[in-house]
Design a protein around this motif. Structure first.
Motif, PDB file in Angstrom:
ATOM      1  N   LEU A  36      61.952 150.896 -16.975  1.00 43.59           N
ATOM      2  CA  LEU A  36      60.955 150.626 -18.015  1.00 43.59           C
ATOM      3  C   LEU A  36      60.320 149.255 -17.838  1.00 43.59           C
ATOM      4  CD1 LEU A  36      62.643 152.183 -21.168  1.00 43.59           C
ATOM      5  CD2 LEU A  36      60.565 152.961 -20.016  1.00 43.59           C
ATOM      6  N   CYS A  39      57.827 149.631 -14.778  1.00 42.47           N
ATOM      7  CA  CYS A  39      56.622 150.464 -14.942  1.00 42.47           C
ATOM      8  C   CYS A  39      55.325 149.657 -15.052  1.00 42.47           C
ATOM      9  CB  CYS A  39      56.773 151.394 -16.144  1.00 42.47           C
ATOM     10  SG  CYS A  39      57.761 152.855 -15.797  1.00 42.47           S
ATOM     11  N   GLN A  53      51.642 155.526 -18.542  1.00 37.46           N
ATOM     12  CA  GLN A  53      52.224 156.397 -19.564  1.00 37.46           C
ATOM     13  C   GLN A  53      53.128 157.454 -18.941  1.00 37.46           C
ATOM     14  OE1 GLN A  53      52.057 156.704 -23.057  1.00 37.46           O
ATOM     15  NE2 GLN A  53      51.444 154.575 -22.862  1.00 37.46           N
ATOM     16  N   CYS A  55      54.785 157.214 -16.147  1.00 38.53           N
ATOM     17  CA  CYS A  55      55.986 156.505 -15.705  1.00 38.53           C
ATOM     18  C   CYS A  55      56.916 156.255 -16.883  1.00 38.53           C
ATOM     19  CB  CYS A  55      55.589 155.183 -15.043  1.00 38.53           C
ATOM     20  SG  CYS A  55      56.984 154.178 -14.503  1.00 38.53           S
ATOM     21  N   THR A  56      56.373 155.723 -17.970  1.00 35.01           N
ATOM     22  CA  THR A  56      57.175 155.397 -19.143  1.00 35.01           C
ATOM     23  C   THR A  56      57.798 156.648 -19.754  1.00 35.01           C
ATOM     24  OG1 THR A  56      55.753 153.495 -19.583  1.00 35.01           O
ATOM     25  CG2 THR A  56      57.115 154.286 -21.399  1.00 35.01           C
ATOM     26  N   TRP A  57      56.989 157.674 -19.963  1.00 37.62           N
ATOM     27  CA  TRP A  57      57.510 158.897 -20.584  1.00 37.62           C
ATOM     28  C   TRP A  57      58.514 159.615 -19.683  1.00 37.62           C
ATOM     29  CZ3 TRP A  57      57.816 159.962 -25.398  1.00 37.62           C
ATOM     30  CH2 TRP A  57      56.901 159.409 -26.289  1.00 37.62           C
TER      31      TRP A  57
END
Length: 95
Positions: A36, A39, A53, A55-57
């Motif tokens: 996180l 990212c 987004q 990557c994060t999700w």
């Protein structure tokens, strides 16, 4: 019946998991935290917002799936537990 060794304990209030109870859980949390943090450096939120987004999700969904697979069943998963935790929620039949 095989005794399960959980990596994450269920929260005592609400739904979900708390802090890890095994070293494997701490490793999962550390990797998720590192990913996180990485990212926004890999995908700029300003230049590549969709990739950022995704990557994060992806990290968040992977963490939830690992917690689901390797953790205690979350509190509130049983209807009786849910009504005990949240007494103001009623069943669909009005009881």
């Amino acid at each position: 019946m095989k005794d399960k060794h959980y990596w994450f304990v269920a929260r005592s209030h609400g739904w979900g998991w708390g802090l890890p109870c095994a070293w494997q859980g701490w490793v999962v949390y550390a990797i998720a935290f590192a990913l996180l943090v990485a990212c926004p450096f890999v995908f700029s939120p300003f230049k590549e917002p969709v990739a950022f987004q995704v990557c994060t999700w992806t990290v968040v969904v992977a963490l939830v799936l690992i917690c689901w697979k390797k953790g205690e069943p979350p509190a509130g998963a049983d209807q009786g537990d849910l009504q005990q935790t949240y007494p103001y929620i009623s069943n669909a039949n009005g009881s």
